[in-house]
Scaffold this motif. Structure first.
Motif, PDB file in Angstrom:
ATOM      1  N   UNK A  39     -12.317   5.729  18.162  1.00 29.91           N
ATOM      2  CA  UNK A  39     -13.059   6.970  18.084  1.00 29.91           C
ATOM      3  C   UNK A  39     -14.038   6.904  16.911  1.00 29.91           C
ATOM      4  N   UNK A  40     -15.185   7.577  17.029  1.00 30.36           N
ATOM      5  CA  UNK A  40     -16.196   7.478  15.979  1.00 30.36           C
ATOM      6  C   UNK A  40     -15.861   8.261  14.717  1.00 30.36           C
ATOM      7  N   UNK A  41     -15.114   9.368  14.849  1.00 29.55           N
ATOM      8  CA  UNK A  41     -14.859  10.197  13.674  1.00 29.55           C
ATOM      9  C   UNK A  41     -13.646   9.692  12.901  1.00 29.55           C
ATOM     10  N   UNK A  42     -13.758   9.643  11.585  1.00 28.32           N
ATOM     11  CA  UNK A  42     -12.623   9.273  10.732  1.00 28.32           C
ATOM     12  C   UNK A  42     -12.969   9.629   9.293  1.00 28.32           C
ATOM     13  N   UNK A  43     -12.213  10.565   8.712  1.00 29.37           N
ATOM     14  CA  UNK A  43     -12.494  10.976   7.335  1.00 29.37           C
ATOM     15  C   UNK A  43     -12.128   9.895   6.330  1.00 29.37           C
ATOM     16  N   UNK A  44     -11.138   9.066   6.679  1.00 28.16           N
ATOM     17  CA  UNK A  44     -10.687   8.014   5.774  1.00 28.16           C
ATOM     18  C   UNK A  44      -9.640   8.458   4.778  1.00 28.16           C
ATOM     19  N   UNK A  45      -9.457   9.773   4.614  1.00 26.70           N
ATOM     20  CA  UNK A  45      -8.513  10.262   3.609  1.00 26.70           C
ATOM     21  C   UNK A  45      -7.063   9.917   3.947  1.00 26.70           C
ATOM     22  N   UNK A  46      -6.738   9.806   5.235  1.00 25.39           N
ATOM     23  CA  UNK A  46      -5.344   9.596   5.635  1.00 25.39           C
ATOM     24  C   UNK A  46      -5.004   8.142   5.934  1.00 25.39           C
ATOM     25  N   UNK A  47      -5.860   7.215   5.534  1.00 28.35           N
ATOM     26  CA  UNK A  47      -5.593   5.809   5.826  1.00 28.35           C
ATOM     27  C   UNK A  47      -4.293   5.319   5.201  1.00 28.35           C
ATOM     28  N   UNK A  48      -3.877   5.966   4.115  1.00 31.71           N
ATOM     29  CA  UNK A  48      -2.646   5.520   3.449  1.00 31.71           C
ATOM     30  C   UNK A  48      -1.439   5.628   4.365  1.00 31.71           C
ATOM     31  N   UNK A  49      -1.491   6.504   5.359  1.00 34.66           N
ATOM     32  CA  UNK A  49      -0.366   6.670   6.272  1.00 34.66           C
ATOM     33  C   UNK A  49      -0.122   5.427   7.133  1.00 34.66           C
ATOM     34  N   UNK A  50      -1.095   4.531   7.188  1.00 33.32           N
ATOM     35  CA  UNK A  50      -0.927   3.312   7.968  1.00 33.32           C
ATOM     36  C   UNK A  50      -0.268   2.195   7.165  1.00 33.32           C
ATOM     37  N   UNK A  51      -0.131   2.392   5.869  1.00 35.99           N
ATOM     38  CA  UNK A  51       0.505   1.373   5.042  1.00 35.99           C
ATOM     39  C   UNK A  51       2.024   1.386   5.266  1.00 35.99           C
ATOM     40  N   UNK A  52       2.666   0.221   5.309  1.00 39.09           N
ATOM     41  CA  UNK A  52       4.120   0.161   5.556  1.00 39.09           C
ATOM     42  C   UNK A  52       4.939   1.022   4.609  1.00 39.09           C
ATOM     43  N   UNK A  53       4.518   1.147   3.359  1.00 40.88           N
ATOM     44  CA  UNK A  53       5.309   1.924   2.396  1.00 40.88           C
ATOM     45  C   UNK A  53       5.307   3.410   2.728  1.00 40.88           C
ATOM     46  N   UNK A  54       4.362   3.843   3.592  1.00 41.98           N
ATOM     47  CA  UNK A  54       4.294   5.259   3.964  1.00 41.98           C
ATOM     48  C   UNK A  54       4.531   5.470   5.458  1.00 41.98           C
ATOM     49  N   UNK A  55       5.261   4.539   6.070  1.00 46.02           N
ATOM     50  CA  UNK A  55       5.570   4.648   7.499  1.00 46.02           C
ATOM     51  C   UNK A  55       6.289   5.951   7.812  1.00 46.02           C
ATOM     52  N   UNK A  56       7.166   6.362   6.916  1.00 46.57           N
ATOM     53  CA  UNK A  56       7.933   7.577   7.177  1.00 46.57           C
ATOM     54  C   UNK A  56       8.225   8.317   5.873  1.00 46.57           C
TER      55      UNK A  56
END
Length: 355
Positions: A39-56
């Motif tokens: 998708x074209x839209x992405x604020x980038x602020x929530x990218x940290x949620x994709x890091x393994x340390x923040x999986x849950x």
């Protein structure tokens, strides 16, 4: 959940009997997995949620009416302040670290009108002679013990007035239902911005409940709208991630471009459709799911087997998403052992130091 009429606690609880008893494997009960395009839209602020340390991560509802119900307490401002004073922030941080949680989300308040942080703007607008906002700022006090363990702090707040506090409802000019609620929204944004500025960069995310009427209330071209709502939450931290909850939806959706991650409220994970996504986004919004491990939000015994919890978390992780699990807590913030055991097992499967 933001008011009595539309409470997810009252309407959307429980799960299939086979899942609750562990008779049916979570893997066999999961909904369809679908492919999603970039998708074209992405604020980038929530990218940290994709890091393994923040999986849950973990959420707790620390609410005066829920704790009062469970512990048979008559609530008052004095009682509420004693409860907040007794919340062990170091103990909570240690427990979250021990199980491997990457983030922690706590309720600021809800229907009762009692809040766990001071807010002078709220007190001024509602005209309360005795504040229902706690003297201690529990959110601020949670920051240091969490931060030194690299656990992100997030907060929960309804998008409507506290339904059980009739005086506050009147002062805030709130109407429950598909109404523009412009005067209310302007006041609520001032209150949110006051908290946001108080906490600054200590709070890295907001989860707003009860956005059930987005066309009536938030999708107008001029403020107050979704944009001004999100701006109020980011008044103290421009990088703070924001989610707007439309209620239980079994297919993750993005509410608006001002949202950074999906609210993802799901009471029955076995019915959820998680779209597989290489970039971890749905319509430009970071994939995230919120559900509960107890029999209800914030209470009850474990309703899933540990294997089921792991299976669902893996399913979201495979889509580069993040999961938040709600668990009950005692008066001092202690997470009871059965839930700690399940979270510990989850942390072993999804370690924070994974590559």
């Amino acid at each position: 959940m933001s008011n009595k009429q539309w409470s997810r606690r009252d309407v959307m609880i429980g799960t299939a009997a086979a899942l609750a008893t562990g008779a049916l494997p979570m893997q066999a009960a999961m909904g369809e997995v679908m492919q999603a395009s970039q998708q074209p839209y992405d604020s980038g602020r929530a990218h940290w949620m994709q890091q393994p340390r923040y999986t849950w991560g973990v959420m707790t509802h620390y609410l005066s009416d829920w704790q009062g119900r469970d512990h048979k307490l008559d609530m008052s401002a004095d009682r509420w302040n004693k409860m907040i004073d007794g919340f062990d922030v170091e103990g909570m941080a240690k427990r979250l670290e021990s199980v491997g949680a990457g983030h922690y989300q706590i309720s600021i308040g809800q229907n009762s009108g009692y809040y766990l942080s001071p807010n002078a703007v709220y007190d001024r607008i509602t005209g309360a002679t005795t504040s229902k906002c706690s003297r201690r700022d529990l959110v601020a006090d949670l920051y240091e013990p969490l931060h030194k363990r690299d656990i992100k702090l997030m907060v929960y707040l309804p998008s409507g007035a506290p339904a059980q506090d009739k005086a506050a409802v009147a002062a805030l000019e709130w109407e429950n239902g598909p109404y523009p609620n412009k005067n209310f929204q302007k006041k609520w944004e001032q209150i949110i911005a006051e908290w946001s500025r108080r906490w600054g960069k200590k709070v890295e995310g907001w989860w707003f409940d009860g956005c059930y009427f987005p066309n009536s209330m938030y999708r107008s071209p001029s403020s107050p709208n979704f944009t001004s709502f999100a701006a109020a939450a980011r008044a103290g931290n421009a990088d703070s991630v924001v989610a707007f909850n439309p209620g239980v939806v079994y297919r993750l959706i993005s509410m608006c471009p001002d949202e950074d991650y999906t609210a993802g409220e799901i009471d029955k994970p076995e019915q959820a459709t998680i779209r597989r996504s290489q970039d971890g986004r749905v319509d430009g919004t970071q994939i995230h799911v919120l559900s509960f491990l107890g029999e209800k939000w914030g209470s009850g015994k474990p309703r899933f087997s540990t294997e089921q919890i792991i299976a669902f978390t893996k399913r979201v992780r495979d889509a580069n998403g993040s999961v938040t699990w709600d668990v009950p807590v005692e008066l001092d913030g202690t997470i009871t052992q059965p839930f700690l055991d399940q979270l510990t097992a989850l942390g072993k499967v999804f370690p924070r130091n994974a590559g």
